[in-house]
Design a protein around this motif. Structure first.
Motif, PDB file in Angstrom:
ATOM      1  N   GLU A   1       1.976  13.610   9.894  1.00  0.00           N
ATOM      2  CA  GLU A   1       0.954  13.542   8.975  1.00  0.00           C
ATOM      3  C   GLU A   1       1.356  14.198   7.526  1.00  0.00           C
ATOM      4  O   GLU A   1       2.264  15.126   7.498  1.00  0.00           O
ATOM      5  N   ILE A   2       0.891  14.017   6.390  1.00  0.00           N
ATOM      6  CA  ILE A   2       1.322  14.500   4.969  1.00  0.00           C
ATOM      7  C   ILE A   2       0.119  14.559   4.384  1.00  0.00           C
ATOM      8  O   ILE A   2      -0.809  13.984   3.994  1.00  0.00           O
ATOM      9  N   ASP A   3       0.096  16.016   3.708  1.00  0.00           N
ATOM     10  CA  ASP A   3      -0.919  16.274   2.550  1.00  0.00           C
ATOM     11  C   ASP A   3      -0.315  17.050   1.406  1.00  0.00           C
ATOM     12  O   ASP A   3       0.641  17.933   1.807  1.00  0.00           O
ATOM     13  N   TYR A   4      -0.840  16.779   0.334  1.00  0.00           N
ATOM     14  CA  TYR A   4      -0.252  17.196  -0.764  1.00  0.00           C
ATOM     15  C   TYR A   4      -1.285  17.949  -1.726  1.00  0.00           C
ATOM     16  O   TYR A   4      -2.342  17.015  -2.085  1.00  0.00           O
ATOM     17  N   ARG A   5      -1.525  18.856  -2.098  1.00  0.00           N
ATOM     18  CA  ARG A   5      -2.193  19.559  -3.031  1.00  0.00           C
ATOM     19  C   ARG A   5      -1.468  20.359  -4.099  1.00  0.00           C
ATOM     20  O   ARG A   5      -0.675  20.922  -4.040  1.00  0.00           O
ATOM     21  N   SER A   6      -2.134  20.315  -5.306  1.00  0.00           N
ATOM     22  CA  SER A   6      -1.619  21.021  -6.647  1.00  0.00           C
ATOM     23  C   SER A   6      -2.752  21.594  -7.072  1.00  0.00           C
ATOM     24  O   SER A   6      -3.775  20.892  -7.476  1.00  0.00           O
ATOM     25  N   ALA A   7      -2.796  23.148  -7.445  1.00  0.00           N
ATOM     26  CA  ALA A   7      -3.874  23.569  -8.175  1.00  0.00           C
ATOM     27  C   ALA A   7      -3.294  25.242  -8.778  1.00  0.00           C
ATOM     28  O   ALA A   7      -2.378  25.599  -8.335  1.00  0.00           O
ATOM     29  N   ASP A   8      -3.757  25.175  -9.832  1.00  0.00           N
ATOM     30  CA  ASP A   8      -3.367  26.346 -10.715  1.00  0.00           C
ATOM     31  C   ASP A   8      -1.801  26.647 -10.811  1.00  0.00           C
ATOM     32  O   ASP A   8      -1.527  27.755 -10.238  1.00  0.00           O
TER      33      ASP A   8
END
Length: 137
Positions: free
Chosen positions: A118-125
Motif C-alpha cells: 500500500e502507498i499513500d501520499y498526503r501534503s498539507a500545510d
C-alpha cells in the motif's frame, strides 16, 4: 513496536538509516527477506527527496517512522520539501526496449509500487507524508 529516525537532507545519511532500519526489523521480528525491498524503496525515495525537494539552502530534516504490528510494517516518511505525489506526479517507468533507448526516471517509483503493498501520499500545510505498508513481514 515503533521507532522514529531523523536524518539530515544529505545523501550520506541514507546508508546510516538503512543500518538502523535493518536493526529495527531484526528486533521487531520482520523477515530478513522483507528488509532489502524496504531499504531499496527508502533509498530511492530519500535520494529523490534529498536531490530535488530542497532548494532553499536551509537545513532540513526528514523523519522516517517504522511501526510493526501483527498485520505488517508501516513506514512513514515526513518532510517539508516540495510536494511530490509519487502516485500522480511521477512518469511511468519505461520498462520496454533496450537500456540505451529508455527514458531516465521513474524506476524508483516503479520499485515502490511493486515492492510495497500500500502507498499513500498526503501534503498539507507544507508537510509531506508518504506512508508505505508491507505485509506480511
Amino acid at each position: 513496536m515503533q521507532r522514529a529516525f531523523r536524518i539530515q537532507t544529505e545523501l550520506r545519511e541514507i546508508p546510516r538509516l538503512a543500518e538502523q532500519v535493518e536493526a529495527f526489523c531484526e528486533e521487531a521480528g520482520v523477515s530478513m527477506s522483507s528488509v532489502y525491498p524496504i531499504n531499496l524503496v527508502l533509498d530511492e525515495w530519500l535520494t529523490n527527496l534529498i536531490t530535488y525537494a530542497f532548494d532553499d539552502g536551509a537545513e532540513h530534516t526528514i523523519e522516517v517512522e517504522l511501526r510493526k504490528a501483527d498485520d505488517g510494517l508501516t513506514i512513514t516518511v515526513t518532510d517539508d520539501g516540495k510536494a511530490f505525489n509519487p502516485l500522480t506526479d511521477a512518469p511511468e517507468a519505461q520498462l520496454d526496449g533496450d537500456i540505451e533507448s529508455r527514458q531516465v526516471g521513474g524506476l524508483g517509483i516503479h520499485f515502490m509500487k511493486t515492492l510495497m503493498d500500500e502507498i499513500d501520499y498526503r501534503s498539507a500545510d507544507g508537510v509531506n507524508r508518504l506512508t508505505l505498508r508491507k505485509q506480511p513481514v
